[in-house]
Design an enzyme around this catalytic site. Structure first.
Site, PDB file in Angstrom:
ATOM      1  N   GLY A   1      20.879 103.610 -21.841  1.00  0.00           N
ATOM      2  CA  GLY A   1      19.861 102.578 -21.948  1.00  0.00           C
ATOM      3  C   GLY A   1      19.858 101.635 -20.763  1.00  0.00           C
ATOM      4  O   GLY A   1      20.910 101.324 -20.207  1.00  0.00           O
ATOM      5  N   HIS A   2      18.660 101.227 -20.360  1.00  0.00           N
ATOM      6  CA  HIS A   2      18.504 100.190 -19.340  1.00  0.00           C
ATOM      7  C   HIS A   2      18.152  98.890 -20.040  1.00  0.00           C
ATOM      8  O   HIS A   2      17.143  98.809 -20.739  1.00  0.00           O
ATOM      9  CB  HIS A   2      17.402 100.564 -18.346  1.00  0.00           C
ATOM     10  CG  HIS A   2      17.780 101.679 -17.425  1.00  0.00           C
ATOM     11  ND1 HIS A   2      16.872 102.329 -16.615  1.00  0.00           N
ATOM     12  CD2 HIS A   2      18.969 102.252 -17.180  1.00  0.00           C
ATOM     13  CE1 HIS A   2      17.491 103.259 -15.918  1.00  0.00           C
ATOM     14  NE2 HIS A   2      18.758 103.224 -16.239  1.00  0.00           N
TER      15      HIS A   2
ATOM     16  N   GLN B   1      21.861 107.300 -16.091  1.00  0.00           N
ATOM     17  CA  GLN B   1      23.291 107.454 -15.814  1.00  0.00           C
ATOM     18  C   GLN B   1      23.583 107.093 -14.356  1.00  0.00           C
ATOM     19  O   GLN B   1      22.951 106.190 -13.841  1.00  0.00           O
ATOM     20  CB  GLN B   1      23.774 108.864 -16.176  1.00  0.00           C
ATOM     21  CG  GLN B   1      23.853 109.134 -17.659  1.00  0.00           C
ATOM     22  CD  GLN B   1      22.550 109.664 -18.231  1.00  0.00           C
ATOM     23  OE1 GLN B   1      21.813 110.369 -17.577  1.00  0.00           O
ATOM     24  NE2 GLN B   1      22.268 109.312 -19.454  1.00  0.00           N
TER      25      GLN B   1
ATOM     26  N   ASP C   1      25.805 101.827 -15.988  1.00  0.00           N
ATOM     27  CA  ASP C   1      25.846 100.432 -16.439  1.00  0.00           C
ATOM     28  C   ASP C   1      25.944  99.453 -15.274  1.00  0.00           C
ATOM     29  O   ASP C   1      26.510  98.373 -15.409  1.00  0.00           O
ATOM     30  CB  ASP C   1      27.015 100.203 -17.409  1.00  0.00           C
ATOM     31  CG  ASP C   1      27.066 101.248 -18.508  1.00  0.00           C
ATOM     32  OD1 ASP C   1      26.035 101.433 -19.184  1.00  0.00           O
ATOM     33  OD2 ASP C   1      28.111 101.894 -18.687  1.00  0.00           O
TER      34      ASP C   1
ATOM     35  N   LYS D   1      20.902  98.759 -13.364  1.00  0.00           N
ATOM     36  CA  LYS D   1      19.717  99.376 -12.753  1.00  0.00           C
ATOM     37  C   LYS D   1      18.425  98.873 -13.381  1.00  0.00           C
ATOM     38  O   LYS D   1      17.424  98.681 -12.696  1.00  0.00           O
ATOM     39  CB  LYS D   1      19.799 100.894 -12.877  1.00  0.00           C
ATOM     40  CG  LYS D   1      20.988 101.526 -12.163  1.00  0.00           C
ATOM     41  CD  LYS D   1      20.980 103.046 -12.284  1.00  0.00           C
ATOM     42  CE  LYS D   1      21.236 103.525 -13.698  1.00  0.00           C
ATOM     43  NZ  LYS D   1      22.586 103.203 -14.180  1.00  0.00           N
ATOM     44  N   GLY D   2      18.445  98.700 -14.724  1.00  0.00           N
ATOM     45  CA  GLY D   2      17.226  98.306 -15.419  1.00  0.00           C
ATOM     46  C   GLY D   2      16.644  97.006 -14.902  1.00  0.00           C
ATOM     47  O   GLY D   2      15.442  96.887 -14.670  1.00  0.00           O
TER      48      GLY D   2
END
Length: 424
Positions: free
Chosen positions: A38-39, A223, A11, A14-15
């Site tokens: 999730g990103h 992750q 978290d 990164k996305g």
């Protein structure tokens, strides 16, 4: 090939970073994990969460590869593609998606194994997302699983039913509540037929040919480092290797071809589920930070545990990954604090350690704190390095001195454009 890795417990944002830098790449390739993380990316002002699809999916020039090291739930993939298609109605998404024929499938019974292991008093409770990821990797290692390429086999449907029926009876015998077997089977086959619209191929060949032709490839990790199955805070970790070297295995690329390794860290720490968290805070300060930082799972919506930045653990993560470019996110969330705490070391039995594996920190270890002056400037309004408040510059300089690496990117907010490239 470049690699982007999270350096904490996930978290880190990164996305957004991948979405921003991916425009400069020809291929974005996911190398590990499944739909258990999730990103979050903001596209045209709308927040979109990608669980299996690589983060370059919004760019028409990018090939998005789901690599061999990923475990794929066809039902989750179909739901994700259909959700994204609604946002991009005139886009041929299937033309942009390539999937490794050697990646493993998440069978529908695996989720119920996850539920059973999490809820049974006979097994250790990990706090998983119950997406069937661990059972998939387990059966992969046991050589009892089905791979993506098997979808194209004439015996696929019969083989799937045989496995599902066997596991269904086993789960029923254990007392696990289950839907009808035929329902599980039919829904899975329907999603697999949808899956056939993607390009199922030997993605390792495509990636290596692209690299030989001087194409730019970015490997995207799911992750984060401290959740690595081998080097994370075991047993409260994910079921795959999350560090940079895993990209070579998960995508089939030689380590000799690795160039930059981007490492993403928040200005504070969060984690989901159980496990060691030495700098964790609780009570109203935690609630305030959690609310301000929107620290709720992008996939599960579970509230994240929050705490202050842990430099010994961050040094450990940088060491494991060989980070070349550091990315700092969510400094904007700390805006308005009079002082910002940072854990610089741990003391135990009279010994001070500044570089530690998270699993070696126990309840007897005491964090050593450094308090830096806070900043009080809304970062979302700045777009140049010269506008960065003095106190935040000192915060960054302190991190660079301690970590022996430069901060290359500073995120100033959740939106794609809210990022500053720092000239050190």
């Amino acid at each position: 090939m470049d690699i982007l890795i999270g350096l904490q417990w996930g978290d880190e944002g990164k996305g957004k970073i991948i979405d921003l830098i991916s425009r400069d790449y020809d291929i974005i390739a996911r190398f590990n994990g499944g739909a258990n993380a999730g990103h979050s990316i903001y596209h045209k002002g709308k927040r979109i969460t990608l669980k299996l699809l690589p983060s370059g999916i919004f760019y028409p020039h990018i090939k998005n590869i789901i690599g061999t090291g990923v475990v794929i739930d066809p039902i989750a993939l179909q739901a994700e593609v259909e959700q994204l298609q609604a946002c991009l109605p005139d886009t041929d998404l299937f033309h942009r998606i390539l999937v490794s024929a050697k990646a493993h499938l998440v069978l529908p019974t695996y989720k119920y194994w996850d539920i059973y292991f999490e809820e049974s008093p006979e097994y250790r409770t990990i706090g998983t997302t119950k997406n069937g990821i661990a059972p998939t990797y387990s059966n992969k290692i046991l050589r009892q699983n089905i791979r993506v390429g098997d979808i194209l086999s004439k015996n696929f449907e019969a083989e799937v039913f045989q496995i599902l029926a066997k596991q269904y009876l086993e789960l029923q015998a254990l007392g696990q509540d289950m839907p009808m077997l035929q329902e599980l089977y039919d829904n899975f086959l329907e999603a697999c037929n949808f899956f056939k619209k993607t390009q199922i191929t030997d993605t390792e060949i495509i990636i290596n040919e692209a690299l030989r032709n001087n194409k730019k490839v970015l490997a995207e990790g799911a992750q984060a480092t401290l959740l690595d199955i081998d080097h994370g805070s075991y047993p409260y970790v994910t079921s795959s290797n999350t560090i940079a070297s895993a990209a070579c295995v998960g995508l089939g690329v030689s380590p000799k071809l690795i160039d930059k390794i981007y490492g993403v860290t928040k200005a504070y720490c969060t984690r989901v589920g159980k496990g060691i968290f030495p700098t964790e805070i609780t009570g109203s300060p935690a609630n305030e930070l959690r609310k301000k930082g929107d620290e709720f799972g992008s996939n599960t919506k579970r509230p994240r545990r929050v705490g202050w930045l842990d430099l010994p653990a961050l040094k450990y993560a940088i060491m494991l990954n060989g980070v070349t470019d550091l990315v700092l996110t969510k400094a904007d969330i700390l805006n308005g604090m009079s002082e910002v705490p940072i854990c610089t070391a741990y003391e135990r039995d009279g010994e001070t350690r500044t570089l530690v594996s998270p699993t070696s920190v126990d309840d007897a270890a005491r964090p050593v704190w450094k308090f830096l002056d806070g900043w009080n400037t809304p970062l979302g309004k700045i777009n140049q390095q010269i506008q960065v408040p003095k106190e935040l510059k000192l915060f960054i300089s302190f991190l660079e001195e301690e970590l022996k690496i430069s901060v290359k990117y500073l995120s100033t907010g959740p939106q794609r454009e809210e990022l500053i490239i720092l000239d050190n």
